[in-house]
Scaffold this motif. Sequence first.
Motif, mmCIF file in Angstrom:
data_model
loop_
_atom_site.group_PDB
_atom_site.id
_atom_site.type_symbol
_atom_site.label_atom_id
_atom_site.label_comp_id
_atom_site.label_asym_id
_atom_site.label_seq_id
_atom_site.Cartn_x
_atom_site.Cartn_y
_atom_site.Cartn_z
ATOM 1 N N ILE A 30 16.505 4.008 11.134
ATOM 2 C CA ILE A 30 17.410 3.486 10.111
ATOM 3 C C ILE A 30 16.702 2.328 9.415
ATOM 4 O O ILE A 30 16.273 1.381 10.068
ATOM 5 N N LEU A 31 16.556 2.444 8.099
ATOM 6 C CA LEU A 31 15.912 1.405 7.310
ATOM 7 C C LEU A 31 16.974 0.490 6.717
ATOM 8 O O LEU A 31 17.999 0.967 6.214
ATOM 9 N N ILE A 32 16.709 -0.809 6.762
ATOM 10 C CA ILE A 32 17.655 -1.803 6.257
ATOM 11 C C ILE A 32 16.967 -2.644 5.191
ATOM 12 O O ILE A 32 15.999 -3.342 5.475
ATOM 13 N N PHE A 33 17.467 -2.515 3.959
ATOM 14 C CA PHE A 33 16.991 -3.348 2.851
ATOM 15 C C PHE A 33 17.818 -3.038 1.618
ATOM 16 O O PHE A 33 18.429 -1.974 1.520
ATOM 17 N N ASP A 34 17.820 -3.966 0.681
ATOM 18 C CA ASP A 34 18.431 -3.700 -0.623
ATOM 19 C C ASP A 34 17.671 -4.384 -1.752
ATOM 20 O O ASP A 34 18.199 -4.557 -2.845
ATOM 21 N N ASP A 79 0.834 -1.201 0.000
ATOM 22 C CA ASP A 79 0.000 0.000 0.000
ATOM 23 C C ASP A 79 0.865 1.246 0.000
ATOM 24 O O ASP A 79 1.758 1.402 0.842
ATOM 25 N N ALA A 80 0.592 2.148 -0.922
ATOM 26 C CA ALA A 80 1.372 3.375 -1.065
ATOM 27 C C ALA A 80 1.291 4.256 0.181
ATOM 28 O O ALA A 80 2.222 5.007 0.470
ATOM 29 N N LYS A 125 12.652 1.002 -4.964
ATOM 30 C CA LYS A 125 11.741 1.778 -5.814
ATOM 31 C C LYS A 125 10.658 2.463 -4.974
ATOM 32 O O LYS A 125 10.322 3.621 -5.212
ATOM 33 N N PHE A 126 10.125 1.759 -3.996
ATOM 34 C CA PHE A 126 9.058 2.300 -3.146
ATOM 35 C C PHE A 126 9.525 3.548 -2.393
ATOM 36 O O PHE A 126 8.801 4.548 -2.325
ATOM 37 N N PHE A 127 10.726 3.517 -1.831
ATOM 38 C CA PHE A 127 11.231 4.632 -1.029
ATOM 39 C C PHE A 127 11.982 5.678 -1.864
ATOM 40 O O PHE A 127 12.367 6.716 -1.330
ATOM 41 N N ALA A 128 12.184 5.431 -3.144
ATOM 42 C CA ALA A 128 12.983 6.311 -4.006
ATOM 43 C C ALA A 128 12.570 7.781 -3.965
ATOM 44 O O ALA A 128 13.440 8.653 -3.900
ATOM 45 N N PRO A 129 11.279 8.121 -3.995
ATOM 46 C CA PRO A 129 10.925 9.548 -4.005
ATOM 47 C C PRO A 129 11.421 10.319 -2.781
ATOM 48 O O PRO A 129 11.615 11.526 -2.844
#
Length: 128
Positions: A81-85, A59-60, A91-95
């Motif tokens: 602190i967000l952890i992912f790759d 969900d956006a 793409k979701f967090f890109a903006p």
Amino acid sequence: MRNSQLDTKIEFIEGAVRLVFDGIFFINQWPFVQEKFDSFISEGQKKFFVHLQKAKIRDAEILQNFLELQNNLAGRKAKLILIFDNKSNIKFFAPYKHLFEIYPNYETYRKQGFVRALRTVGLQYSKK
């Protein structure tokens, strides 16, 4: 039922809270997440690692909630602190990637923190 599709694991590491999400993340699960953060904040926790590597965000609106959480924590002098790759979360967090601290894994965060600390110490010595 949508709530049962997201597993949450909570750990305490090096004076921080580590939340690991695994599964499909829908907006109706956010109140549970917010409740956990509110509880940890009231206990005085100041650093939060949120592992989203295995989470599939569906969900956006969740992005808006992470932005509000980031602002809330910053106002309390706490850190998110967000952890992912994985590609879908990138793409979701890109903006808003410039507003979040995002690392591909915990080890990279620790190395970056060590380098940042060395630079800070170097700056302190260079001022004398």
